[in-house]
Design an enzyme around this catalytic site. Structure first.
Site, PDB file in Angstrom:
ATOM      1  N   GLN A  29       7.989   9.224  -4.057  1.00 56.73           N
ATOM      2  CA  GLN A  29       6.544   9.421  -3.942  1.00 56.73           C
ATOM      3  C   GLN A  29       6.223  10.678  -3.149  1.00 56.73           C
ATOM      4  O   GLN A  29       7.097  11.268  -2.515  1.00 56.73           O
ATOM      5  CB  GLN A  29       5.918   8.200  -3.245  1.00 56.73           C
ATOM      6  CG  GLN A  29       6.584   7.846  -1.918  1.00 56.73           C
ATOM      7  CD  GLN A  29       6.565   6.355  -1.606  1.00 56.73           C
ATOM      8  OE1 GLN A  29       5.803   5.604  -2.176  1.00 56.73           O
ATOM      9  NE2 GLN A  29       7.414   5.920  -0.678  1.00 56.73           N
ATOM     10  N   HIS A  60      -1.400  -4.782  10.760  1.00 50.73           N
ATOM     11  CA  HIS A  60      -0.070  -5.261  11.166  1.00 50.73           C
ATOM     12  C   HIS A  60      -0.128  -6.587  11.929  1.00 50.73           C
ATOM     13  O   HIS A  60       0.704  -7.467  11.713  1.00 50.73           O
ATOM     14  CB  HIS A  60       0.655  -4.166  11.970  1.00 50.73           C
ATOM     15  CG  HIS A  60       1.017  -2.992  11.120  1.00 50.73           C
ATOM     16  ND1 HIS A  60       0.592  -1.711  11.373  1.00 50.73           N
ATOM     17  CD2 HIS A  60       1.731  -2.921   9.972  1.00 50.73           C
ATOM     18  CE1 HIS A  60       1.044  -0.898  10.422  1.00 50.73           C
ATOM     19  NE2 HIS A  60       1.737  -1.611   9.568  1.00 50.73           N
ATOM     20  N   ASP A  84       6.684   2.272   7.827  1.00 53.12           N
ATOM     21  CA  ASP A  84       5.991   2.877   8.975  1.00 53.12           C
ATOM     22  C   ASP A  84       6.363   2.191  10.286  1.00 53.12           C
ATOM     23  O   ASP A  84       6.152   2.739  11.362  1.00 53.12           O
ATOM     24  CB  ASP A  84       4.464   2.847   8.767  1.00 53.12           C
ATOM     25  CG  ASP A  84       3.960   1.454   8.415  1.00 53.12           C
ATOM     26  OD1 ASP A  84       4.072   0.555   9.266  1.00 53.12           O
ATOM     27  OD2 ASP A  84       3.485   1.251   7.289  1.00 53.12           O
ATOM     28  N   GLU A 104      13.392  -0.990   3.179  1.00 56.11           N
ATOM     29  CA  GLU A 104      12.427   0.018   2.706  1.00 56.11           C
ATOM     30  C   GLU A 104      13.129   0.870   1.647  1.00 56.11           C
ATOM     31  O   GLU A 104      14.247   1.340   1.862  1.00 56.11           O
ATOM     32  CB  GLU A 104      11.959   0.858   3.909  1.00 56.11           C
ATOM     33  CG  GLU A 104      11.309   2.195   3.601  1.00 56.11           C
ATOM     34  CD  GLU A 104       9.994   2.109   2.812  1.00 56.11           C
ATOM     35  OE1 GLU A 104       9.048   1.471   3.281  1.00 56.11           O
ATOM     36  OE2 GLU A 104       9.948   2.709   1.713  1.00 56.11           O
ATOM     37  N   ASP A 135      15.898  -1.240  -2.631  1.00 62.01           N
ATOM     38  CA  ASP A 135      14.778  -1.870  -3.336  1.00 62.01           C
ATOM     39  C   ASP A 135      14.750  -3.346  -2.929  1.00 62.01           C
ATOM     40  O   ASP A 135      15.769  -4.036  -3.032  1.00 62.01           O
ATOM     41  CB  ASP A 135      15.029  -1.708  -4.847  1.00 62.01           C
ATOM     42  CG  ASP A 135      14.058  -2.532  -5.681  1.00 62.01           C
ATOM     43  OD1 ASP A 135      13.011  -2.941  -5.157  1.00 62.01           O
ATOM     44  OD2 ASP A 135      14.361  -2.750  -6.863  1.00 62.01           O
ATOM     45  N   GLY A 136      13.599  -3.807  -2.464  1.00 65.09           N
ATOM     46  CA  GLY A 136      13.480  -5.180  -1.971  1.00 65.09           C
ATOM     47  C   GLY A 136      13.895  -6.218  -2.998  1.00 65.09           C
ATOM     48  O   GLY A 136      14.486  -7.247  -2.653  1.00 65.09           O
ATOM     49  N   ASP A 153       5.378  -6.226   3.016  1.00 66.91           N
ATOM     50  CA  ASP A 153       4.499  -5.164   3.506  1.00 66.91           C
ATOM     51  C   ASP A 153       4.606  -3.997   2.532  1.00 66.91           C
ATOM     52  O   ASP A 153       5.111  -2.923   2.853  1.00 66.91           O
ATOM     53  CB  ASP A 153       4.985  -4.764   4.913  1.00 66.91           C
ATOM     54  CG  ASP A 153       4.062  -3.772   5.588  1.00 66.91           C
ATOM     55  OD1 ASP A 153       3.035  -3.412   5.008  1.00 66.91           O
ATOM     56  OD2 ASP A 153       4.402  -3.351   6.714  1.00 66.91           O
ATOM     57  N   SER A 154       4.145  -4.260   1.323  1.00 68.26           N
ATOM     58  CA  SER A 154       4.379  -3.287   0.254  1.00 68.26           C
ATOM     59  C   SER A 154       3.142  -2.442   0.001  1.00 68.26           C
ATOM     60  O   SER A 154       2.045  -2.764   0.447  1.00 68.26           O
ATOM     61  CB  SER A 154       4.713  -4.040  -1.029  1.00 68.26           C
ATOM     62  OG  SER A 154       3.603  -4.814  -1.384  1.00 68.26           O
ATOM     63  N   ASP A 156       0.513  -0.762  -3.023  1.00 64.78           N
ATOM     64  CA  ASP A 156      -0.185  -1.406  -4.145  1.00 64.78           C
ATOM     65  C   ASP A 156       0.783  -1.713  -5.299  1.00 64.78           C
ATOM     66  O   ASP A 156       1.809  -1.037  -5.439  1.00 64.78           O
ATOM     67  CB  ASP A 156      -1.286  -0.477  -4.683  1.00 64.78           C
ATOM     68  CG  ASP A 156      -2.451  -0.374  -3.707  1.00 64.78           C
ATOM     69  OD1 ASP A 156      -2.448  -1.109  -2.710  1.00 64.78           O
ATOM     70  OD2 ASP A 156      -3.346   0.443  -3.948  1.00 64.78           O
TER      71      ASP A 156
HETATM   72  N1  SAM Z   1       0.169  -1.286   4.808  1.00 63.46           N
HETATM   73  C1  SAM Z   1       0.393  -0.639   3.620  1.00 63.46           C
HETATM   74  C2  SAM Z   1      -0.638  -0.793   2.547  1.00 63.46           C
HETATM   75  O1  SAM Z   1      -0.959  -1.909   2.125  1.00 63.46           O
HETATM   76  O2  SAM Z   1      -1.162   0.226   2.135  1.00 63.46           O
HETATM   77  C3  SAM Z   1       1.816  -0.751   3.178  1.00 63.46           C
HETATM   78  C4  SAM Z   1       2.591   0.161   4.051  1.00 63.46           C
HETATM   79  S1  SAM Z   1       4.235   0.434   3.821  1.00 63.46           S
HETATM   80  C5  SAM Z   1       4.280   2.133   4.210  1.00 63.46           C
HETATM   81  C6  SAM Z   1       4.617   0.275   2.105  1.00 63.46           C
HETATM   82  C7  SAM Z   1       6.048   0.712   1.814  1.00 63.46           C
HETATM   83  O3  SAM Z   1       6.596  -0.062   0.760  1.00 63.46           O
HETATM   84  C8  SAM Z   1       6.201   2.180   1.400  1.00 63.46           C
HETATM   85  O4  SAM Z   1       6.817   2.891   2.433  1.00 63.46           O
HETATM   86  C9  SAM Z   1       7.066   2.121   0.130  1.00 63.46           C
HETATM   87  O5  SAM Z   1       8.048   3.131   0.095  1.00 63.46           O
HETATM   88  C10 SAM Z   1       7.671   0.719   0.239  1.00 63.46           C
HETATM   89  N2  SAM Z   1       8.098   0.145  -1.034  1.00 63.46           N
HETATM   90  C11 SAM Z   1       7.490   0.244  -2.245  1.00 63.46           C
HETATM   91  N3  SAM Z   1       8.190  -0.417  -3.181  1.00 63.46           N
HETATM   92  C12 SAM Z   1       9.275  -0.973  -2.555  1.00 63.46           C
HETATM   93  C13 SAM Z   1      10.360  -1.768  -2.998  1.00 63.46           C
HETATM   94  N4  SAM Z   1      10.479  -2.130  -4.276  1.00 63.46           N
HETATM   95  N5  SAM Z   1      11.280  -2.158  -2.075  1.00 63.46           N
HETATM   96  C14 SAM Z   1      11.168  -1.787  -0.777  1.00 63.46           C
HETATM   97  N6  SAM Z   1      10.163  -1.027  -0.311  1.00 63.46           N
HETATM   98  C15 SAM Z   1       9.220  -0.627  -1.183  1.00 63.46           C
END
Ligand code: SAM
Length: 276
Positions: A29, A60, A84, A104, A135-136, A153-154, A156
């Site tokens: 991204q 949080h 974050d 993450e 990847d989660g 905490d993903s 969208d």
């Molecule tokens: N609070 C935030 C929001 O709702 O806008 C979410 C914050 S956090 C930074 C979201 C994180 O999820 C991103 O850093 C992204 O890289 C990570 N992410 C997205 N898809 C993922 C996946 N499949 N596995 C693990 N992490 C993932």
């Protein structure tokens, strides 16, 4: 200074005055760090605001504490996404916690957060924390019957995050939880992202016997009205409250009165939940 706009839909958005601090193109991204007069530093991923120094505590605290307090003795915590570091910081406020795993997908988010958001990312190197760059969805395959709490905490549900909002994924979450395990997910805005919200709830309720939806007011998220869904197979998450533990937590938004009526939602939200 520029005017930065996050487009919530085709018709509406949020515009803030900002200076660009850094722009990074990662494998997954575009990471943009902004300095804004109103919200302090802001983390933006692919044009969408993820967190700001001014209002991150709301998201949080509300994401993490209700789930931690629903469990009798949370020791092992997994956070998926959350690069974050804000959710890690909140989870560590619970003295029973022995380990926090952070999964993450994008290491660049962690590196940028540690550099530009020390007040949010400051606990990522705590000895109880272990970071996995993965990847989660794939990560959960290997961890069965292990965690007490899983926090989703993903970003969208588009791109890499899309899979994290499916029934198949929630089933893996359930299999990775121990008996009294509790899951919580950020489930988007019921006001402006009704379809995302409905889909998340309908998929979660197919998998877990108990679930509850609650809201928080987050100024920089679409419409400001944000939802979270907590779920568990064995714990009655709506009626299990550990009020006495709230005072032990140092928080700025989450408090006894909010916790006492956590699942009070406006009628139109209740109606969407019923229909999901
Ligand atoms: N609070 C935030 C929001 O709702 O806008 C979410 C914050 S956090 C930074 C979201 C994180 O999820 C991103 O850093 C992204 O890289 C990570 N992410 C997205 N898809 C993922 C996946 N499949 N596995 C693990 N992490 C993932």
């Amino acid at each position: 200074m520029i005017w930065f706009t996050e487009y919530w839909t085709e018709n509406v958005g949020l515009t803030v005055k900002a200076n660009e601090v850094k722009r990074i193109k990662s494998k997954y991204q575009e990471i943009l760090i902004l300095e804004t007069p109103e919200f302090g530093r802001m983390l933006v991923l692919d044009g969408l605001i993820q967190t700001t120094e001014r209002d991150e505590f709301i998201y949080h605290e509300m994401l993490v504490h209700p789930a931690m307090l629903a469990h009798p003795d949370p020791k092992r915590v997994l956070i998926i996404g959350g690069g974050d570091g804000g959710s890690v910081r909140e989870a560590l406020k619970h003295p029973s916690v022995e380990e926090v795993h952070l999964c993450e997908i994008d290491e660049e988010v962690i590196i940028a957060s540690e550099k530009y958001f020390p007040s949010i990312a400051g606990k990522l190197r705590d000895p109880k924390v272990k970071i996995f760059i993965a990847d989660g969805n794939a990560f959960l395959e290997e961890k069965k019957d292990y965690y007490d709490i899983i926090i989703l905490d993903s970003s969208d549900p588009v791109g890499a995050s899309e899979v994290l909002f499916t029934k198949e994924f929630y089933s893996k979450v359930k299999a990775s939880l121990r008996k009294d395990g509790v899951m919580v997910a950020q489930t988007e805005s019921p006001m402006i992202q009704e379809e995302y919200f409905k889909k998340a709830i309908s998929e979660i309720r197919k998998v877990f016997r108990n679930f509850g939806v609650y809201l928080a007011f987050i100024p920089t998220y679409p419409s400001g009205m944000w939802s979270f869904t907590i779920a568990s197979e064995y714990i009655d998450v709506i009626n299990t409250k550990r009020m006495e533990k709230v005072k032990e937590l140092k928080t700025k938004y989450f408090c006894d009165s909010i916790y006492a009526c956590l699942f009070t939602v406006p009628k139109f939200v209740e109606d969407i939940i019923k229909k999901s």
